[in-house]
Write a protein that holds these residues in place. Structure first.
Motif: not given
Lengths: 438, 438
Positions: A47, A50, A53-54, A57, A63-64, A237
């Protein structure tokens, strides 16, 4: 702030230049590598990735790729090499703890030809803990205070293992702890602020919480506010049938960032006020309602049919609720609606169980039985079967106060237990409006 | 079975030899690549990987790396190339659906120089659906029935997109759908059985469910049964304060596998029977108890203090419970314990709220008030503060039946709401023992 005291230095080929780091924050591509055999075995779910990543951004870092590797030095080293070929920033998550499996910073240091050195503040924390527990720290434990030489350290506000940002010529490397409680705080308070551009080094976030409309409806309603918004950013979200908006502003000072957030929040609430209940990363709707009840010294009870106690159990989840909640009723069968809260058999016969009249009688009866200021009632169809010709999801919620009683009808979507949860949250919103309108 | 009808064939340099595939199942190293930009953005968590990792470990397939990539053909292709350099089996998860972002099988086919061909059974499903909805399927929709030529197809039992195993000389490639409901069924029914060794192609799993002891205590108790066990395998897993054991046997027939599981289950339950409540991947403790109550036509009510309705709400989560559950009481305040279920003020004054006597009086009072066969009561300290000198987690659970009333004391760990959830589950286990002992 330590970040700005640093002058560029060179350690064995690794340039450390924090101004570069700041400017790299934007338009940088990050690869997240989670380290832990327990994830490869499926024992825990990643987790952290995720969550990060949020956050990335929001500060303009894309992030790829993500990877997961086990607690194995050779494979972790190989994964870092793979990441170096396709990403500029490499974020290693986990493996900073005291056990022999925790090797992430050792592997990274070896990969970069760096020594590990001790962070004085984290070493002090370890010494204090040892003193308190009257134990001697082992070398394994002390290793939690080590970081690669020349790195910027990231303070661990809720744990013992120090984090770090190591800056090279072509890549940035970040070390973060694995336990989510430590990880999320370090991401929010230490990492993301350092990834901001130029002089706008103050990054402030706040989370607005909404219930009662879906994500797409919410985003449509404030589309003109979100569109073209890049500072502050607005990130929606969904979780637990609620929508949150995380607003993030970057500015030259915390005060300036907060002013930007205040202005944006005002624009959003001008449109979405009916669905807004609180601001905060962890506050719940139930907490918000219970705090309002306690602040106003208003006691409450309930008579629940389809929710079967879930509303009262939700109130009960908030510590301190006993000041305003003496107890209540689960009135599942029609006979019990009569016996416990005095709903007339004639009311049920004339209007049905799923009706405004029954909901009002239940709320009034519950309020009268326990002598509280307010009472809420629930009657309806949780499903999967229909009842009295009403489809699953048809719900009446009653609200009795000193000034009278009313009930509202709702048509809630989802399976049986989704209907029941939505029903409880809908009642909490009704209560909040009632409380705040007085 | 289609798997065994296939003869080795060569498609543009890709050898297809299913006997190889079967023998490769063991000692093979798999890399899991989840495909989806929403995971890179942190909008959803990659739970599929954890699920598959657990399944792979049961059939002897190890996994040392996982990746996540977005819906981008070039980057997905690059990720496959990276995986080929370090893993033998490459499992692609997601991107088989009908939207323009769903490109996984197209990218894999191009990577391997294969054409996509149509699977007749899945095409038929799409045509049937189109007929039923009176709509014409677009090419995007029809693409869900395509798979790389020469592959073994994996039936999608709950969705429309076909899965596949493509076998090359040096690597196996697997295509699986992203939605967890489709993914888990395809993993269990289609993929894992094909990864079994040699002729033992029948893989059967069952999940035994336990409550009341921790994972380490459970593993210790049956350590001699688990040790050296490789067929059937035994995999413990913790969730929601419960422990499950997933037993998996491989054998020449399903019946033979089930016989092996029966024998192992008997050995395990000889030790762990007091904690066992049901077998099944999805059954809950509450469902098990409600089914027993309905089967025996035994009605139930409750009087809840610290749980504040959570026990009754948990019963209410099971469809059909109204046959045995007329309603009940939330008796939070001492005065309400007296008013609603007749607990004497003297009982509370003499023994305290947190006592055997109060618990028994609550259960008896609730049973008597609604005239049910059974009643459960809860009184104790959810926390965070202590009460009457008892620390948080001290709980009395009462159980009244036609033959009498008794109460048991428990000391439950965790925060306020963990205590409350454990309390409800503990009562459900008490009930189950009571019901099954009669």
């Amino acid at each position: 702030m330590k970040l700005f005291d640093c002058q560029p230095k060179k350690f064995r080929g690794i340039f450390v230049n924090w101004r570069n780091l700041l400017m790299w924050g934007q338009n940088m591509d990050a690869e997240l590598i989670a380290v832990g055999t327990e994830m490869l075995l499926g024992e825990i779910v990643n987790t952290n990735a995720a969550y990060l990543a949020r956050g990335l951004s929001q500060v303009g870092v894309t992030s790829h790729y993500q990877q997961i590797v086990g607690d194995n030095p050779e494979r972790l080293d190989a994964a870092i090499t793979v990441a170096e070929q396709r990403s500029q920033m490499i974020i290693l998550m986990g493996g900073l703890g005291p056990t022999k499996d925790d090797l992430t910073k050792q592997v990274l240091a070896k990969h970069l030809g760096l020594q590990l050195v001790e962070d004085a503040a984290h070493r002090q924390k370890l010494d204090d803990l040892a003193k308190q527990r009257q134990k001697v720290m082992t070398p394994n434990n002390l290793a939690q205070a080590l970081y690669p030489e020349g790195a910027v350290t990231l303070t661990n506000h809720v744990g013992l293992a120090v984090g770090a940002i190591v800056s090279g010529e072509a890549h940035q490397y970040v070390l973060l702890p694995g336990p989510p409680r430590e990880f999320t705080v370090m991401v929010d308070r230490e990492l993301l602020p350092r990834l901001m551009q130029g002089e706008k080094q103050h990054l402030v976030s706040r989370t607005l919480r909404f219930f009662g409309l879906g994500e797409s409806a919410l985003v449509t309603a404030i589309g003109d506010i979100i569109d073209g918004q890049d500072n502050p950013t607005v990130a929606p979200y969904i979780k637990d049938y609620e929508v949150t908006l995380r607003l993030t502003a970057s500015a030259v000072s915390e005060a300036a960032a907060n002013t930007m957030l205040d202005q944006l929040q005002a624009r959003i609430l001008a449109v979405l006020a009916p669905y807004y209940y609180a601001t905060g990363a962890n506050v719940t709707l139930a907490q918000t309602v219970v705090q309002e009840l306690i602040a106003r010294k208003i006691s409450i009870t309930a008579a629940e049919s389809l929710t079967a106690g879930l509303f009262q159990a939700t109130l009960g989840s908030v510590a301190g609720v006993s000041a305003v909640f003496p107890g209540g009723f689960v009135t599942y069968a029609p006979t019990v609606k009569h016996q416990l809260v005095g709903v007339n058999a004639a009311t049920i016969a004339d209007y049905g169980v799923v009706s405004r009249e029954t909901a009002c009688a239940m709320a009034e009866g519950a309020r009268s039985a326990l002598g509280t200021e307010m009472a809420v009632s629930f009657t309806g169809v949780a499903g999967p079967d229909s009842l009295e010709g009403h489809p699953a999801g048809t719900v009446w919620i009653g609200l009795a106060t000193a000034t009278g009683v009313r009930a509202e009808e709702f048509h809630l979507g989802g399976h049986r237990n989704e209907v029941r949860i939505r029903c409880v949250k809908t009642a909490l919103m009704m209560l909040l409006h009632e409380l705040r309108s007085n």
